[in-house]
Scaffold this active site. Structure first.
Site, PDB file in Angstrom:
ATOM      1  N   ASP A  94      34.413  18.098 -44.084  1.00 14.03           N
ATOM      2  CA  ASP A  94      34.802  19.005 -43.026  1.00 14.03           C
ATOM      3  C   ASP A  94      36.306  18.851 -42.791  1.00 14.03           C
ATOM      4  O   ASP A  94      36.835  17.755 -42.975  1.00 14.03           O
ATOM      5  CB  ASP A  94      34.052  18.564 -41.757  1.00 14.03           C
ATOM      6  CG  ASP A  94      34.020  19.618 -40.693  1.00 14.03           C
ATOM      7  OD1 ASP A  94      34.644  20.656 -40.896  1.00 14.03           O
ATOM      8  OD2 ASP A  94      33.370  19.375 -39.655  1.00 14.03           O
ATOM      9  N   GLY A 135      22.072  17.578 -44.753  1.00 17.77           N
ATOM     10  CA  GLY A 135      22.569  18.895 -45.167  1.00 17.77           C
ATOM     11  C   GLY A 135      24.060  18.900 -45.481  1.00 17.77           C
ATOM     12  O   GLY A 135      24.489  19.490 -46.476  1.00 17.77           O
ATOM     13  N   ARG A 182      28.387  14.352 -31.142  1.00 15.43           N
ATOM     14  CA  ARG A 182      28.722  15.704 -31.600  1.00 15.43           C
ATOM     15  C   ARG A 182      28.835  16.681 -30.435  1.00 15.43           C
ATOM     16  O   ARG A 182      29.421  17.749 -30.571  1.00 15.43           O
ATOM     17  CB  ARG A 182      27.664  16.184 -32.620  1.00 15.43           C
ATOM     18  CG  ARG A 182      27.967  15.648 -34.003  1.00 15.43           C
ATOM     19  CD  ARG A 182      26.756  15.576 -34.887  1.00 15.43           C
ATOM     20  NE  ARG A 182      26.206  16.877 -35.228  1.00 15.43           N
ATOM     21  CZ  ARG A 182      25.182  17.040 -36.077  1.00 15.43           C
ATOM     22  NH1 ARG A 182      24.637  15.990 -36.666  1.00 15.43           N
ATOM     23  NH2 ARG A 182      24.719  18.231 -36.341  1.00 15.43           N
ATOM     24  N   LYS A 186      33.388  22.974 -44.076  1.00 15.93           N
ATOM     25  CA  LYS A 186      31.968  23.173 -43.732  1.00 15.93           C
ATOM     26  C   LYS A 186      31.778  24.346 -42.769  1.00 15.93           C
ATOM     27  O   LYS A 186      32.557  24.537 -41.850  1.00 15.93           O
ATOM     28  CB  LYS A 186      31.440  21.889 -43.075  1.00 15.93           C
ATOM     29  CG  LYS A 186      30.010  21.967 -42.617  1.00 15.93           C
ATOM     30  CD  LYS A 186      29.427  20.603 -42.346  1.00 15.93           C
ATOM     31  CE  LYS A 186      29.846  20.015 -41.025  1.00 15.93           C
ATOM     32  NZ  LYS A 186      29.248  18.696 -40.788  1.00 15.93           N
ATOM     33  N   ASP A 190      31.758  10.086 -44.605  1.00 12.20           N
ATOM     34  CA  ASP A 190      31.407  10.795 -43.370  1.00 12.20           C
ATOM     35  C   ASP A 190      31.029   9.778 -42.302  1.00 12.20           C
ATOM     36  O   ASP A 190      30.694   8.631 -42.606  1.00 12.20           O
ATOM     37  CB  ASP A 190      30.244  11.767 -43.628  1.00 12.20           C
ATOM     38  CG  ASP A 190      30.311  12.995 -42.718  1.00 12.20           C
ATOM     39  OD1 ASP A 190      31.061  12.957 -41.726  1.00 12.20           O
ATOM     40  OD2 ASP A 190      29.609  13.983 -43.002  1.00 12.20           O
ATOM     41  N   HIS A 247      32.158   9.998 -33.385  1.00 14.13           N
ATOM     42  CA  HIS A 247      32.254  11.283 -34.085  1.00 14.13           C
ATOM     43  C   HIS A 247      33.684  11.836 -33.995  1.00 14.13           C
ATOM     44  O   HIS A 247      34.207  12.392 -34.955  1.00 14.13           O
ATOM     45  CB  HIS A 247      31.246  12.269 -33.514  1.00 14.13           C
ATOM     46  CG  HIS A 247      31.340  13.600 -34.169  1.00 14.13           C
ATOM     47  ND1 HIS A 247      31.105  13.781 -35.504  1.00 14.13           N
ATOM     48  CD2 HIS A 247      31.702  14.820 -33.684  1.00 14.13           C
ATOM     49  CE1 HIS A 247      31.299  15.040 -35.822  1.00 14.13           C
ATOM     50  NE2 HIS A 247      31.665  15.690 -34.737  1.00 14.13           N
TER      51      HIS A 247
HETATM   52  C1  R5P Z   1      29.469  16.266 -38.270  1.00 13.02           C
HETATM   53  O1  R5P Z   1      30.460  16.946 -38.250  1.00 13.02           O
HETATM   54  C2  R5P Z   1      29.377  14.884 -38.842  1.00 13.02           C
HETATM   55  O2  R5P Z   1      30.595  14.411 -39.301  1.00 13.02           O
HETATM   56  C3  R5P Z   1      28.342  14.832 -39.937  1.00 13.02           C
HETATM   57  O3  R5P Z   1      28.819  15.537 -41.057  1.00 13.02           O
HETATM   58  C4  R5P Z   1      27.039  15.427 -39.483  1.00 13.02           C
HETATM   59  O4  R5P Z   1      26.645  14.821 -38.290  1.00 13.02           O
HETATM   60  C5  R5P Z   1      25.953  15.268 -40.520  1.00 13.02           C
HETATM   61  O5  R5P Z   1      24.804  15.925 -40.094  1.00 13.02           O
HETATM   62  P1  R5P Z   1      23.737  16.480 -41.135  1.00 13.02           P
HETATM   63  O6  R5P Z   1      23.440  15.344 -42.089  1.00 13.02           O
HETATM   64  O7  R5P Z   1      22.555  16.873 -40.298  1.00 13.02           O
HETATM   65  O8  R5P Z   1      24.324  17.653 -41.849  1.00 13.02           O
END
Ligand code: R5P
Length: 319
Positions: free
Chosen positions: A172, A229, A99, A195, A222, A133
């Site tokens: 997202d 979250g 990320r 998001k 994802d 990612h």
């Molecule tokens: C971020 O853009 C990734 O695609 C995931 O959505 C993210 O890493 C998920 O993180 P969390 O579960 O802490 O929201």
């Protein structure tokens, strides 16, 4: 470069059961390599068999504790180089720090690039990984990178176990391509939840929905689940807009903090993950199911070792 003859597979301490599963597919066993910490917290690595001119694959997900497992990988690469391995492939089913792939605020690092540099400088000749990612992270390495995708395996699982009459949802805008690829396999429409992250806190703000979900089941796809979250907030938005049952399919189960409990208490019906990372008892829940990517990695290692196409694995549905 010397011609590598024999395949040698080794692992550090991040995910031994996955490494064993990959070896099983290849009808081989892990080579003997010790990786441990001295009392002064320094990591020690020793290959207990000859790897001179061998084709060495080091399987090491950058799992928690991330710094330790990254350091183990770097030291294993260095030790293999100094032991005259013919070729060294860093096999990272999960690449941490993905990320941190851009300078999107003043005075912040691009840590994914830093790690790519460290792996290359340590002496890796190539990288094998899964669902980065962002695909562009491949370009942070100046050595060949093969990036596998869990999407076909996850989509197949949904085909076999999920309901029809569904829509594929991205969490997202940046993830829309992954949703599109999944939707193409499942022949379903897509929706996108836009998001909004709140600063650098791992918190998600409210989002907007693009697409129709009313009266349809949803499959959220994802690359990773951290705090949970993102998928929980997307699931809530889908529900508010009339979606029926909501399923989540995620490649990398980071599951930090009490993510498993939050998922368990959420509107999400089922969370399907892969085994790119090990999960602890605390991270499991009755809503969680794992599908294995070991055979996919095993086949990719076989193909890299024998100079065969990796792309063909997906075009011809070999796994
Ligand atoms: C971020 O853009 C990734 O695609 C995931 O959505 C993210 O890493 C998920 O993180 P969390 O579960 O802490 O929201």
């Amino acid at each position: 470069m010397a011609i590598s003859q024999e395949l040698k597979i080794v692992t550090g301490n991040s995910h031994r059961s996955l490494a064993n599963e990959i070896c099983k597919y290849l009808d081989t066993t892990l080579s003997d390599c010790e990786v441990f910490k001295f009392s002064n917290d320094n990591i020690f690595v020793k290959y207990n068999e000859n790897i001179r001119e061998k084709d060495v694959f080091i399987i090491q997900s950058i799992s928690t504790p991330v710094s330790d497992h990254l350091m183990e990988l770097l030291i294993m690469i260095d030790a293999a180089k100094r032991a005259s391995a013919g070729r060294i492939t860093a096999v990272m089913p999960y690449f941490a720090y993905g990320r941190s792939d851009k300078k999107d605020q003043p005075r912040v690092p691009i840590t994914a690039r830093l790690i790519a540099n460290l792996i290359t400088v340590a002496g890796a000749d190539r990288v094998l990984t899964m669902d980065l990612h962002a695909g562009q992270i491949q370009g942070f390495f100046n050595i060949p990178v093969d990036e596998l995708s869990a999407v076909p395996i996850l989509a197949q699982d949904f085909k076999e176990n999920g309901p029809t009459n569904s829509v594929v949802a991205a969490t997202d805008v940046g993830d829309a391509k992954r949703a599109r690829n999944t939707a193409d396999i499942l022949k379903m429409p897509i929706a996108i939840v836009e998001k909004q992250r709140l600063g650098n806190e791992e918190k998600i703000g409210s989002g907007t929905l693009i697409g129709k979900v009313k009266g349809l089941n949803s499959i959220i796809i994802d690359d990773e689940i951290g705090t949970g979250g993102t998928v929980i907030s997307a699931a809530n938005i889908l529900k508010e807009n009339g979606a029926k049952d909501i399923y989540c399919y995620v490649t990398h189960p980071v599951l930090s903090g009490n993510a498993a409990k939050l998922i368990s208490d959420s509107v999400i019906k089922n969370l399907v993950i892969t085994n790119t990372l090990p999960i602890t008892k605390k991270q499991t829940s009755d809503k969680l199911r794992t599908v294995s990517i070991a055979n996919l990695f095993g086949e990719a290692i076989f193909r890299i070792h024998n100079g065969l196409s990796i792309g063909a694995m997906f075009n011809q549905k070999i796994i």
